[in-house]
Motif scaffolding. Structure first.
Motif, PDB file in Angstrom:
ATOM      1  N   UNK A 173       3.949   1.516  -1.178  1.00  0.00           N
ATOM      2  CA  UNK A 173       4.560   1.644  -2.510  1.00  0.00           C
ATOM      3  C   UNK A 173       3.565   2.247  -3.499  1.00  0.00           C
ATOM      4  N   UNK A 174       2.307   1.797  -3.397  1.00  0.00           N
ATOM      5  CA  UNK A 174       1.272   2.292  -4.303  1.00  0.00           C
ATOM      6  C   UNK A 174       1.076   3.807  -4.149  1.00  0.00           C
ATOM      7  N   UNK A 185      -6.453   5.013  -6.659  1.00  0.00           N
ATOM      8  CA  UNK A 185      -6.421   4.212  -5.428  1.00  0.00           C
ATOM      9  C   UNK A 185      -6.056   5.069  -4.233  1.00  0.00           C
ATOM     10  N   UNK A 232      -4.237   4.454 -12.145  1.00  0.00           N
ATOM     11  CA  UNK A 232      -4.920   3.639 -11.127  1.00  0.00           C
ATOM     12  C   UNK A 232      -4.292   3.887  -9.761  1.00  0.00           C
ATOM     13  N   UNK A 233      -2.970   4.056  -9.723  1.00  0.00           N
ATOM     14  CA  UNK A 233      -2.310   4.389  -8.449  1.00  0.00           C
ATOM     15  C   UNK A 233      -2.917   5.647  -7.850  1.00  0.00           C
ATOM     16  N   UNK A 273      -4.151  -4.943  -7.123  1.00  0.00           N
ATOM     17  CA  UNK A 273      -3.422  -4.133  -8.095  1.00  0.00           C
ATOM     18  C   UNK A 273      -2.059  -3.720  -7.559  1.00  0.00           C
ATOM     19  N   UNK A 274      -2.008  -3.372  -6.262  1.00  0.00           N
ATOM     20  CA  UNK A 274      -0.735  -2.967  -5.658  1.00  0.00           C
ATOM     21  C   UNK A 274       0.291  -4.073  -5.851  1.00  0.00           C
ATOM     22  N   UNK A 285      -1.415   2.331 -15.619  1.00  0.00           N
ATOM     23  CA  UNK A 285      -1.120   1.884 -14.252  1.00  0.00           C
ATOM     24  C   UNK A 285      -0.941   3.032 -13.265  1.00  0.00           C
ATOM     25  N   UNK A 333       3.892  -4.316  -8.059  1.00  0.00           N
ATOM     26  CA  UNK A 333       5.172  -4.725  -7.463  1.00  0.00           C
ATOM     27  C   UNK A 333       5.807  -5.866  -8.250  1.00  0.00           C
ATOM     28  N   UNK A 350      -2.040 -12.933   1.269  1.00  0.00           N
ATOM     29  CA  UNK A 350      -2.146 -11.525   1.660  1.00  0.00           C
ATOM     30  C   UNK A 350      -3.596 -11.140   1.933  1.00  0.00           C
ATOM     31  N   UNK A 352      -7.828  -2.815  -5.247  1.00  0.00           N
ATOM     32  CA  UNK A 352      -6.646  -1.974  -5.139  1.00  0.00           C
ATOM     33  C   UNK A 352      -5.486  -2.738  -4.517  1.00  0.00           C
ATOM     34  N   UNK A 367       0.833  -1.201   0.000  1.00  0.00           N
ATOM     35  CA  UNK A 367       0.000   0.000   0.000  1.00  0.00           C
ATOM     36  C   UNK A 367       0.871   1.256   0.000  1.00  0.00           C
TER      37      UNK A 367
END
Lengths: 261, 282
Positions: free
Chosen positions: A24-25, A235, A231-232, B117-118, A228, B122, B158, B114, A22
């Motif tokens: 990192x996002x 989010x 979306x980050x 997606x995270x 991408x 990664x 997770x 989400x 989370x």
């Protein structure tokens, strides 16, 4: 007993495992680098993209509409169900109880699939209405559980007292029972709203053309790895909204808790 | 009489709604599995067993087996991580306990998509983890972290780990740790005390945790769809494909019926085990 270090190590590692993705996002939503493998500079570009995306705004409108309708209907049905479960006992209530519990353990996928088959079989047009029906169906159980917990703490002799003091059943219900249950009903409604806004799997099955909700749009963007970083950004915004909503509801609850005896 | 009528009126709204939109659709899954498909993607007339015959296609047993395998691994890992983790929370001071539980729940306020997606970001070939692994020499530039069973299992753990932690914590918090001291005083080793005293003591919690992870894991669809490749498809993916892209509803219904039975089995076993246990106790 000799204390082993293993549990503490597991605790720390699992917490890192929970939070790292989370963090990192969120960081990458401000990262110029497209794939976020390295930091290449601060940018708000992705937020600007998001602001200009008409699909997302349309989907957000759909999501809010569905969530509002589902919350109102499921809160009413769930509250009445909880009252019946608490007050009435018998064979019918046992069956009722089972029906309320079952959706809680049923995987989303099966619920979505069975509703899709049902809508197709009876010829119900897929669209926002079918999404609302599906959301109401799974929200009823959650609302009923939350309100039931509150009802179990309610002292029904208060109702008797109201009757003795000359209240009719309408007055006793609206002036004594409902105010006492209000925090439970509000918590149930909040839960229903969150579940409805968040749901993807069931919506995916029962959505028709043009009735995409926000999670459905996010999903199709994710699936094709397009945009991408956008979306980050989306989010991150959703994270902030959820945190503010849950945080403030927790604060309200805590305040209420200290006021009550 | 009036009272009965009132009670009846109170249960009717939710009862009727759930019978119509939950019970009936669920039963319909089993019925439609025996119907033929028509070319419009709807449900045809008459009855057939051909859908079930098609399930004999060698593709399916492999997918069913993979679904079971990944769900079992996921459950096992969640229990193995959940026990020491919950133990650690349960033995902390009361204030600490509340904080730690809060920390477990907070990431799960975020939307499920989400979180998935995270992880995709990664594990992505251009993502951060690959970058780090290559630079320390643990991976080569063509190692694939995404689109395989490992990625699917990782994100399943997770997602479902908190579902295991909650019931395990509830059980461990109630466990009387002086029993362990007693066992050690009586000459047992730490390992034996753990196996013969602690694990039986938190049995109920373990059982609930297994159900809470295993049931949604069996019904996984988003995780293998986003992070898995064609070689890591699960039953959920097939159901969604049959229902949307290929539009063969009876086929999707037959697969769902199979999954439904697969989900009910662990629940049934757990109920039976509990019942036998209860009867066995004085």
């Amino acid at each position: 007993m000799k204390r082993s270090r293993l549990p503490a190590v597991t605790l720390v590692l699992v917490m890192v495992f929970f939070y790292l993705p989370i963090i990192i996002l969120v960081v990458n939503s401000f990262n110029e680098h497209k794939y976020g493998s390295a930091w290449s500079g601060f940018t708000l570009e992705w937020y600007v993209h998001l602001w200009k995306d008409a699909d997302i705004w349309h989907a957000l409108r759909n999501s809010l509409l569905v969530a509002s309708v589902s919350t109102v209907v499921s809160t009413v049905l769930g509250t009445v169900a909880a009252y019946a479960l608490d007050r009435v006992h018998g064979k019918l209530q046992k069956f009722h109880n089972g029906l309320i519990y079952m959706p809680l353990v049923m995987p989303d996928l099966l619920m979505g699939m069975s509703l899709l088959l049902f809508f197709v079989a009876v010829g119900f047009k897929l669209g926002l209405a079918s999404i609302c029906v599906a959301h109401i169906t799974f929200c009823i159980s959650y609302v009923a559980m939350v309100v039931l917990a509150r009802l179990q703490d309610f002292d029904f002799s208060m109702m008797e007292a109201a009757y003795d003091l000359g209240a009719n059943s309408w007055t006793a219900t609206t002036r004594v029972l409902l105010p006492a249950l209000a925090p439970g009903i509000a918590a149930g409604a909040l839960l229903a709203f969150t579940l409805s806004i968040d749901d993807f799997v069931i919506t995916f099955f029962v959505a028709g053309p043009g009735s995409n909700t926000l999670p459905v749009v996010i999903y199709s963007m994710m699936k094709h790895s397009r945009f991408m970083p956008v979306i980050n950004a989306l989010s991150t915004l959703l994270l902030v909204v959820t945190f503010v909503a849950v945080g403030s509801s927790q604060l309200i609850n805590n305040k209420k808790g200290t006021d009550l005896p | 009489m009036l009272r009965r009528l009132k009670e009846w009126l109170l249960s009717i709204p939710s009862l009727a709604w759930l019978v119509f939109f939950f019970l009936l659709p669920t039963l319909m899954v089993f019925v439609i599995a025996f119907k033929p498909a028509n070319l419009l993607g709807d449900i045809g007339e008459g009855w057939t067993l051909s859908t079930w015959v098609e399930l004999g296609n060698p593709n399916y047993p492999a997918i069913v087996w993979r679904t079971l395998r990944l769900s079992f691994y996921c459950t096992a890992v969640c229990i193995l991580l959940g026990i020491p983790f919950s133990y650690c929370i349960a033995r902390a001071s009361e204030k600490c306990q509340r904080w730690l539980l809060m920390l477990v729940i907070i990431p799960f306020w975020t939307n499920f998509l989400i979180r998935v997606f995270a992880w995709k970001a990664i594990l992505h070939p251009e993502g951060i983890l690959k970058h780090v692994l290559v630079s320390v020499g643990l991976a080569t530039p063509d190692t694939m972290l995404l689109y395989n069973e490992g990625a699917v299992l990782l994100v399943m753990v997770y997602t479902y780990l908190p579902f295991a932690i909650m019931p395990l914590y509830a059980a461990i918090e109630k466990f009387d740790f002086s029993l362990i001291d007693a066992a050690l005083d009586l000459g047992s080793t730490v390992a034996t005390a753990f196996r013969r005293v602690f694990v039986p003591g938190i049995r109920r919690g373990i059982q609930t945790a297994i159900l809470m992870v295993l049931i949604p894991a069996l019904g996984s669809y988003v995780i293998p769809d986003i992070l898995g490749g064609p070689t890591s498809e699960m039953l959920g993916n097939k159901i969604a494909q049959r229902a949307s892209t290929d539009r063969n509803l009876p086929h999707a219904a037959a697969l769902s019926a199979l999954l439904c039975l697969g989900v009910m089995l662990p629940m049934l076993v757990s109920t039976l085990v509990l019942r036998r246990k209860k009867r066995g106790e004085p």
